[in-house]
Design a protein around this motif. Structure first.
Motif, PDB file in Angstrom:
ATOM      1  N   LYS A   1      58.657  61.786 -52.206  1.00  0.00           N
ATOM      2  CA  LYS A   1      59.617  62.317 -53.172  1.00  0.00           C
ATOM      3  C   LYS A   1      60.938  61.549 -53.148  1.00  0.00           C
ATOM      4  CE  LYS A   1      61.622  66.518 -54.935  1.00  0.00           C
ATOM      5  NZ  LYS A   1      61.653  67.977 -54.861  1.00  0.00           N
ATOM      6  N   GLY A   2      61.365  61.107 -54.333  1.00  0.00           N
ATOM      7  CA  GLY A   2      62.642  60.437 -54.490  1.00  0.00           C
ATOM      8  C   GLY A   2      62.650  58.977 -54.085  1.00  0.00           C
TER       9      GLY A   2
ATOM     10  N   ALA B   1      53.962  63.525 -56.774  1.00  0.00           N
ATOM     11  CA  ALA B   1      54.623  63.818 -55.492  1.00  0.00           C
ATOM     12  C   ALA B   1      56.129  63.562 -55.563  1.00  0.00           C
ATOM     13  CB  ALA B   1      54.001  62.982 -54.377  1.00  0.00           C
ATOM     14  N   GLY B   2      56.619  63.117 -56.735  1.00  0.00           N
ATOM     15  CA  GLY B   2      58.058  62.926 -56.920  1.00  0.00           C
ATOM     16  C   GLY B   2      58.569  61.527 -56.688  1.00  0.00           C
TER      17      GLY B   2
END
Length: 180
Positions: A119-120, A136-137
């Protein structure tokens, strides 16, 4: 000397384990192969079973503190099996939490997803894994290597040169860029 841990099991993509392993060894790193069980593991070479590689240590015997980086080869079978092994996922999390390089190629970003660390982050992978990364980001890109902090990802065997170069740079084994 830098110490690199490779986690793999049967069905790893042959070139994605052996070529980066050899590149890193030739650059002076000590490379250790860990798997859920001892003995040897069998590679997948494009469209059929490939060569076997000896396992140096089992996952249960590994201490992440003994290594400077983690490398995860792809292949469709290998990461799919490993993402169901709690110790493999724990090790991915431990390396990431310590800020150590985690390098995953092809289908291996499935392990980063399973570990909850996608994520990110900007990542790439084999095309069929990109939707999973996005879900999943992760910020998904299509390039030979994506580096986001300590996370290094690549798409396929053709990217191994860039993948290994990024890992060497992350370990300060080689300088890449304008000031090289």
């Amino acid at each position: 000397m830098k110490r690199i841990l490779i986690i793999a099991t049967d069905g790893f993509e042959q070139s994605e384990l052996t070529k980066p392993r050899d590149i890193m060894s030739d650059a002076g790193a000590e490379v250790t192969i860990a798997s859920p069980e001892d003995g040897s593991i069998k590679g997948w070479d494009k469209d059929n079973w490939g060569d076997s590689v000896d396992v140096d240590i089992t996952l249960d015997e590994v201490s992440s503190g003994d290594f400077d980086a983690l490398m995860l080869p792809g292949g469709q079978i290998n990461p799919d099996v490993l993402r169901l092994k709690p110790r493999a996922i724990e090790l991915v999390r431990e390396f990431d939490a310590a800020g150590k390089p985690v390098a995953a190629i092809c289908h291996a970003p499935w392990l980063l997803i399973e570990a909850g660390i996608a994520k990110g982050r900007t990542m790439t992978s084999w095309p069929s894994v990109r939707t999973d990364l996005a879900n999943a980001g992760a910020d998904v890109v299509d390039r030979e290597v994506a580096v986001d902090g300590n996370i290094i990802t690549s798409r396929k065997p053709d990217d191994i040169g860039a993948f290994a170069a990024a890992l060497k740079e992350a370990l300060a084994m080689e300088r890449v860029g304008e000031n090289a």
